[in-house]
Design a protein around this motif. Sequence first.
Motif, PDB file in Angstrom:
ATOM      1  N   LEU A 359       0.831  -1.200   0.000  1.00  0.00           N
ATOM      2  CA  LEU A 359       0.000   0.000   0.000  1.00  0.00           C
ATOM      3  C   LEU A 359       0.870   1.257   0.000  1.00  0.00           C
ATOM      4  O   LEU A 359       0.596   2.229  -0.728  1.00  0.00           O
ATOM      5  CB  LEU A 359      -0.887  -0.042   1.251  1.00  0.00           C
ATOM      6  N   LEU A 360       1.935   1.224   0.794  1.00  0.00           N
ATOM      7  CA  LEU A 360       2.842   2.379   0.854  1.00  0.00           C
ATOM      8  C   LEU A 360       3.453   2.648  -0.525  1.00  0.00           C
ATOM      9  O   LEU A 360       3.506   3.790  -0.980  1.00  0.00           O
ATOM     10  CB  LEU A 360       3.951   2.110   1.874  1.00  0.00           C
ATOM     11  N   ALA A 361       3.893   1.581  -1.177  1.00  0.00           N
ATOM     12  CA  ALA A 361       4.513   1.751  -2.503  1.00  0.00           C
ATOM     13  C   ALA A 361       3.506   2.285  -3.504  1.00  0.00           C
ATOM     14  O   ALA A 361       3.826   3.158  -4.322  1.00  0.00           O
ATOM     15  CB  ALA A 361       5.079   0.421  -2.980  1.00  0.00           C
ATOM     16  N   LEU A 362       2.280   1.777  -3.445  1.00  0.00           N
ATOM     17  CA  LEU A 362       1.240   2.220  -4.376  1.00  0.00           C
ATOM     18  C   LEU A 362       0.848   3.676  -4.112  1.00  0.00           C
ATOM     19  O   LEU A 362       0.574   4.443  -5.035  1.00  0.00           O
ATOM     20  CB  LEU A 362       0.013   1.306  -4.264  1.00  0.00           C
ATOM     21  N   LEU A 363       0.872   4.027  -2.833  1.00  0.00           N
ATOM     22  CA  LEU A 363       0.543   5.405  -2.465  1.00  0.00           C
ATOM     23  C   LEU A 363       1.598   6.371  -2.987  1.00  0.00           C
ATOM     24  O   LEU A 363       1.291   7.442  -3.526  1.00  0.00           O
ATOM     25  CB  LEU A 363       0.434   5.481  -0.933  1.00  0.00           C
ATOM     26  N   MET A 364       2.845   5.983  -2.838  1.00  0.00           N
ATOM     27  CA  MET A 364       3.939   6.826  -3.326  1.00  0.00           C
ATOM     28  C   MET A 364       3.831   7.002  -4.849  1.00  0.00           C
ATOM     29  O   MET A 364       4.058   8.088  -5.376  1.00  0.00           O
ATOM     30  CB  MET A 364       5.282   6.190  -2.965  1.00  0.00           C
ATOM     31  N   THR A 365       3.451   5.911  -5.528  1.00  0.00           N
ATOM     32  CA  THR A 365       3.287   5.965  -6.983  1.00  0.00           C
ATOM     33  C   THR A 365       2.189   6.963  -7.362  1.00  0.00           C
ATOM     34  O   THR A 365       2.369   7.808  -8.243  1.00  0.00           O
ATOM     35  CB  THR A 365       2.924   4.563  -7.520  1.00  0.00           C
ATOM     36  N   ALA A 366       1.041   6.865  -6.672  1.00  0.00           N
ATOM     37  CA  ALA A 366      -0.090   7.752  -6.967  1.00  0.00           C
ATOM     38  C   ALA A 366       0.283   9.205  -6.654  1.00  0.00           C
ATOM     39  O   ALA A 366      -0.037  10.117  -7.424  1.00  0.00           O
ATOM     40  CB  ALA A 366      -1.301   7.328  -6.159  1.00  0.00           C
ATOM     41  N   ALA A 367       1.004   9.381  -5.542  1.00  0.00           N
ATOM     42  CA  ALA A 367       1.369  10.745  -5.144  1.00  0.00           C
ATOM     43  C   ALA A 367       2.320  11.390  -6.156  1.00  0.00           C
ATOM     44  O   ALA A 367       2.393  12.607  -6.271  1.00  0.00           O
ATOM     45  CB  ALA A 367       2.012  10.710  -3.762  1.00  0.00           C
ATOM     46  N   ASN A 368       3.038  10.532  -6.908  1.00  0.00           N
ATOM     47  CA  ASN A 368       3.940  11.043  -7.937  1.00  0.00           C
ATOM     48  C   ASN A 368       3.250  11.189  -9.288  1.00  0.00           C
ATOM     49  O   ASN A 368       3.896  11.420 -10.307  1.00  0.00           O
ATOM     50  CB  ASN A 368       5.160  10.139  -8.076  1.00  0.00           C
ATOM     51  N   GLY A 369       1.920  10.982  -9.285  1.00  0.00           N
ATOM     52  CA  GLY A 369       1.144  11.208 -10.499  1.00  0.00           C
ATOM     53  C   GLY A 369       1.086  10.027 -11.454  1.00  0.00           C
ATOM     54  O   GLY A 369       0.656  10.169 -12.597  1.00  0.00           O
ATOM     55  N   TYR A 370       1.508   8.854 -11.013  1.00  0.00           N
ATOM     56  CA  TYR A 370       1.460   7.665 -11.878  1.00  0.00           C
ATOM     57  C   TYR A 370       0.319   6.750 -11.460  1.00  0.00           C
ATOM     58  O   TYR A 370      -0.340   6.966 -10.448  1.00  0.00           O
ATOM     59  CB  TYR A 370       2.754   6.864 -11.771  1.00  0.00           C
ATOM     60  N   GLN A 371       0.170   5.669 -12.235  1.00  0.00           N
ATOM     61  CA  GLN A 371      -0.776   4.615 -11.868  1.00  0.00           C
ATOM     62  C   GLN A 371      -0.034   3.404 -11.321  1.00  0.00           C
ATOM     63  O   GLN A 371       1.060   3.088 -11.767  1.00  0.00           O
ATOM     64  CB  GLN A 371      -1.561   4.140 -13.104  1.00  0.00           C
ATOM     65  N   GLY A 372      -0.696   2.736 -10.360  1.00  0.00           N
ATOM     66  CA  GLY A 372      -0.134   1.494  -9.829  1.00  0.00           C
ATOM     67  C   GLY A 372      -1.163   0.389  -9.959  1.00  0.00           C
ATOM     68  O   GLY A 372      -2.362   0.656  -9.990  1.00  0.00           O
ATOM     69  N   ALA A 373      -0.690  -0.846 -10.077  1.00  0.00           N
ATOM     70  CA  ALA A 373      -1.631  -1.965 -10.155  1.00  0.00           C
ATOM     71  C   ALA A 373      -1.273  -2.993  -9.091  1.00  0.00           C
ATOM     72  O   ALA A 373      -0.102  -3.221  -8.799  1.00  0.00           O
ATOM     73  CB  ALA A 373      -1.565  -2.618 -11.530  1.00  0.00           C
ATOM     74  N   LEU A 374      -2.321  -3.564  -8.516  1.00  0.00           N
ATOM     75  CA  LEU A 374      -2.119  -4.610  -7.513  1.00  0.00           C
ATOM     76  C   LEU A 374      -2.831  -5.860  -8.015  1.00  0.00           C
ATOM     77  O   LEU A 374      -4.040  -5.866  -8.200  1.00  0.00           O
ATOM     78  CB  LEU A 374      -2.707  -4.161  -6.166  1.00  0.00           C
ATOM     79  N   MET A 375      -2.061  -6.897  -8.250  1.00  0.00           N
ATOM     80  CA  MET A 375      -2.621  -8.100  -8.859  1.00  0.00           C
ATOM     81  C   MET A 375      -2.628  -9.241  -7.846  1.00  0.00           C
ATOM     82  O   MET A 375      -1.603  -9.558  -7.244  1.00  0.00           O
ATOM     83  CB  MET A 375      -1.780  -8.470 -10.079  1.00  0.00           C
ATOM     84  N   ALA A 376      -3.800  -9.838  -7.664  1.00  0.00           N
ATOM     85  CA  ALA A 376      -3.935 -10.930  -6.691  1.00  0.00           C
ATOM     86  C   ALA A 376      -4.279 -12.221  -7.424  1.00  0.00           C
ATOM     87  O   ALA A 376      -4.837 -12.190  -8.508  1.00  0.00           O
ATOM     88  CB  ALA A 376      -5.036 -10.585  -5.695  1.00  0.00           C
ATOM     89  N   PRO A 377      -3.965 -13.377  -6.830  1.00  0.00           N
ATOM     90  CA  PRO A 377      -4.195 -14.641  -7.534  1.00  0.00           C
ATOM     91  C   PRO A 377      -5.661 -15.062  -7.585  1.00  0.00           C
ATOM     92  O   PRO A 377      -6.042 -15.843  -8.437  1.00  0.00           O
ATOM     93  CB  PRO A 377      -3.381 -15.648  -6.737  1.00  0.00           C
ATOM     94  N   THR A 378      -6.480 -14.593  -6.668  1.00  0.00           N
ATOM     95  CA  THR A 378      -7.898 -14.988  -6.706  1.00  0.00           C
ATOM     96  C   THR A 378      -8.771 -13.739  -6.621  1.00  0.00           C
ATOM     97  O   THR A 378      -8.352 -12.717  -6.085  1.00  0.00           O
ATOM     98  CB  THR A 378      -8.269 -15.891  -5.513  1.00  0.00           C
ATOM     99  N   GLU A 379      -9.988 -13.855  -7.126  1.00  0.00           N
ATOM    100  CA  GLU A 379     -10.914 -12.725  -7.062  1.00  0.00           C
ATOM    101  C   GLU A 379     -11.260 -12.398  -5.617  1.00  0.00           C
ATOM    102  O   GLU A 379     -11.451 -11.242  -5.250  1.00  0.00           O
ATOM    103  CB  GLU A 379     -12.198 -13.055  -7.839  1.00  0.00           C
ATOM    104  N   VAL A 380     -11.328 -13.448  -4.817  1.00  0.00           N
ATOM    105  CA  VAL A 380     -11.644 -13.239  -3.405  1.00  0.00           C
ATOM    106  C   VAL A 380     -10.621 -12.299  -2.783  1.00  0.00           C
ATOM    107  O   VAL A 380     -10.953 -11.339  -2.092  1.00  0.00           O
ATOM    108  CB  VAL A 380     -11.627 -14.596  -2.656  1.00  0.00           C
ATOM    109  N   LEU A 381      -9.376 -12.580  -3.070  1.00  0.00           N
ATOM    110  CA  LEU A 381      -8.312 -11.777  -2.476  1.00  0.00           C
ATOM    111  C   LEU A 381      -8.284 -10.370  -3.074  1.00  0.00           C
ATOM    112  O   LEU A 381      -8.091  -9.382  -2.356  1.00  0.00           O
ATOM    113  CB  LEU A 381      -6.980 -12.481  -2.712  1.00  0.00           C
ATOM    114  N   ALA A 382      -8.529 -10.265  -4.369  1.00  0.00           N
ATOM    115  CA  ALA A 382      -8.556  -8.945  -5.013  1.00  0.00           C
ATOM    116  C   ALA A 382      -9.660  -8.090  -4.400  1.00  0.00           C
ATOM    117  O   ALA A 382      -9.448  -6.920  -4.053  1.00  0.00           O
ATOM    118  CB  ALA A 382      -8.774  -9.097  -6.510  1.00  0.00           C
ATOM    119  N   ALA A 383     -10.834  -8.704  -4.243  1.00  0.00           N
ATOM    120  CA  ALA A 383     -11.966  -7.962  -3.677  1.00  0.00           C
ATOM    121  C   ALA A 383     -11.636  -7.512  -2.251  1.00  0.00           C
ATOM    122  O   ALA A 383     -11.950  -6.393  -1.847  1.00  0.00           O
ATOM    123  CB  ALA A 383     -13.206  -8.846  -3.686  1.00  0.00           C
ATOM    124  N   GLN A 384     -10.975  -8.395  -1.520  1.00  0.00           N
ATOM    125  CA  GLN A 384     -10.620  -8.052  -0.140  1.00  0.00           C
ATOM    126  C   GLN A 384      -9.649  -6.870  -0.102  1.00  0.00           C
ATOM    127  O   GLN A 384      -9.814  -5.942   0.686  1.00  0.00           O
ATOM    128  CB  GLN A 384     -10.001  -9.264   0.527  1.00  0.00           C
TER     129      GLN A 384
END
Length: 749
Positions: A359-384
């Motif tokens: 989350l920290l890394a993704l936040l830093m990415t967003a704060a720098n004006g870029y997009q970040g992606a978080l990929m999970a192996p299952t939909e359950v985990l992605a939704a969570q």
Amino acid sequence: MRSSKCFEAKAKLFAQFLRIADVRKWKGDRFCCLLLYISIYRVRVLFQAIVCFQRGHKRGMRGNMDRNTPIIELKGVGEKTQKLFAKLNLYSVGDLLAFYPRDYEHFREPVSIDHAGPGEVCAVRAAVAGIPNEKRVRNLHILNVNVSDGTGSLQLTFFNMPFLKKTLKQGGCYIFRGNIQTRGNFKLMEQPRVYSPEEYGKRTDRLVPRYSLTKGLTNQAVQKAVKQALSLCPAEEEYYGKDFLHDYDLMGAEDALHAIHFPENMEQLMKARQRLVFDEFFAFLLLMRRNKEFSDRMENGHPMFETADTVRFLEQLPFPLTRAQKRVWGEIREDLGSPYCMNRLVQGDVGSGKTVLALLALLMTAANGYQGALMAPTEVLAAQHFETISAYAEKGRLVLRPVLLVGSMTAKEKKEAYAKIASGEANLIIGTHALIQGRVEYKSLALVVTDEQHRFGVRQREQLAEKGHKPHILVMSATPIPRTLAIILYGDLHISVVDELPANRLPIRNCVVNTSYRTKAYEFIEKEVRAGRQAYVICPQVEEGELEDLENVVDYAEKLRGRLSPDIQVTYLHGKMRPADKNRIMEEFAAGEIDVLVSTTVIEVGINVPNATVMMVENAERFGLAQLHQLRGRVGRGEHQSYCIFVSTKENKETMERLQILNQSNDGFFIASQDLKLRGPGDLFGIRQSGDFAFRIGDIYNDAAVLQKASAAIDALLQRDPMLDAPGHEALRKHLEYVSANSVDFRTI
Ligand code: ADP
Ligand code: MG
């Protein structure tokens, strides 16, 4: 006239042939002989024609059949069976050949009754003592038979097999094979298989393959289909050279394929398995190494600076970071700002708090004006992840604008998500492999975090990187892998370790018990639920019939509903359910609407419900200890005392001792390595240590030595022929192409 004479002579000969004693007697009746001869002659011609046709047909099939032939072309496979195979993701003959047995039934020498231990499948040679006793309970016919062998006696129970009453004669001697149970001083066997001593003799010491099944498909049917596929499919081309096979002590490809399905003995099976595991690792590692992008140091196309956002986020967190988390966060931060692209693996045991780091890394990415992606192996985990992160973003008024993208969303929802991603309106995209599908266009993808990433093949990683013009890569893994193996498996990834658990954790209380403890366990679960907590119960299989004697989630949930008070909500979850249903159930469980969740190991990956305090695992002996450790990590994630109950149907000393290791340590790798020390190689079939890597047969713990061997073989090979274009390597190149085209292998259990 001549021809009639000729016929007559032949008919005479024919009559002689039939040993009709007095040929002269037939003389007067020429006509009759003639007719007889002609009719027999016709039958012969007809018979020959049938034989020719069959041979031709078979030859035709042999010629036409290859790995891509649909399964339905096999004899005995009709539309119905084809559908059942499809349920197991088996469509072609090649799929079937690569559908390796889950384990093997070993027909050992019979033992005497006094040596037959409880909880073990064994064969005893015994005589029927007394007359079988039959009774009826509603629709069930029950037949009880006492047998003895001089060392003790055994009670056999058969259900709905009334015909056995006649077969099992008093004093008759048979071999009975089944699971031994004890009740007081009594030894029992339910529904054993019955063999005559001769029949059993033929099977002794044979290994019979057992496949993962689905309801309606028998093990026998799979065996038959595999046998046919093996005999009709042309032999597999050997893609390693003779020297190579010799240097790395490998069995030939074709022999290995035959022996993995129908081994003659344990030794041959071990060799076959080794070859197939080697192949799998070899192809995986070679494809990874060829994927130069990940091994070369790339220039940082998205340099970042730390902003006040991450600092503020840390201040708002309800807990301070652990020292290990702080250190790893420092490493990530440095990477993102360095002249080179980040390529980092964060390893940390379950519950060590890796999500915050992502989350920290993704936040830093967003704060720098870029997009970040978080990929999970299952939909359950992605939704969570989406829920947790959205809540954080809202509460802390963070710059994150997350969007969810998973396969089960409607076309309209997806379209909206695509638009937000393309315009840059969304700066954090959370999802499953839907994130890398063709339609998604990113505006400025600068960071890709993959949670429990190893379930994604190299191919997916590649595809994702292509989308974002070489984004930073951060890989999170809870699988504790020793450094040497991690370097092999992850290529040139930098490795960070979160080697400390948050301080507020109460150690989990564990117990290893036999099935007689179930009633107590259910009472305990009920007590915890009354106190407001929740529980997981894990069963090894999805539905009845995949493997005999194992608990399955569907029936178990039903049984459990009957055992617990009616107001307790029990639901089941497994990987074969529709993703939308899985998500809904997980959401309801996280919201506390479900009290007890009966599940397969689909729950093993990353699920975080801190209110759950009981983890009960049925058939615990069927799991590798590393996997049990991962399951244990689903509880003890909050402030409440948590408990693990490992129920074993095998009560022998070795099994219990093995499971007790879980009490000694909380270190995943220590546990896995101790587990290996305690077992012989033959014990490893059917038990996976790591359910994480998407290998079909290889297991990074059990087969660590093979993994190292494959890695060394690749080093040597690439040194001689870096592009694999030497004349001797065509078959190998073809094989790699086939593997890379078929490499997506998501787990379904
Ligand atoms: P994992 O490493 O298995 O992915 P998670 O990131 O899901 O673990 O964290 C497990 C739980 O621990 C979460 O509920 C999270 O909020 C909490 N947590 C994370 N870091 C800390 C910390 N430093 N102190 C206390 N709790 C923490
Ligand atoms: Mg996690």
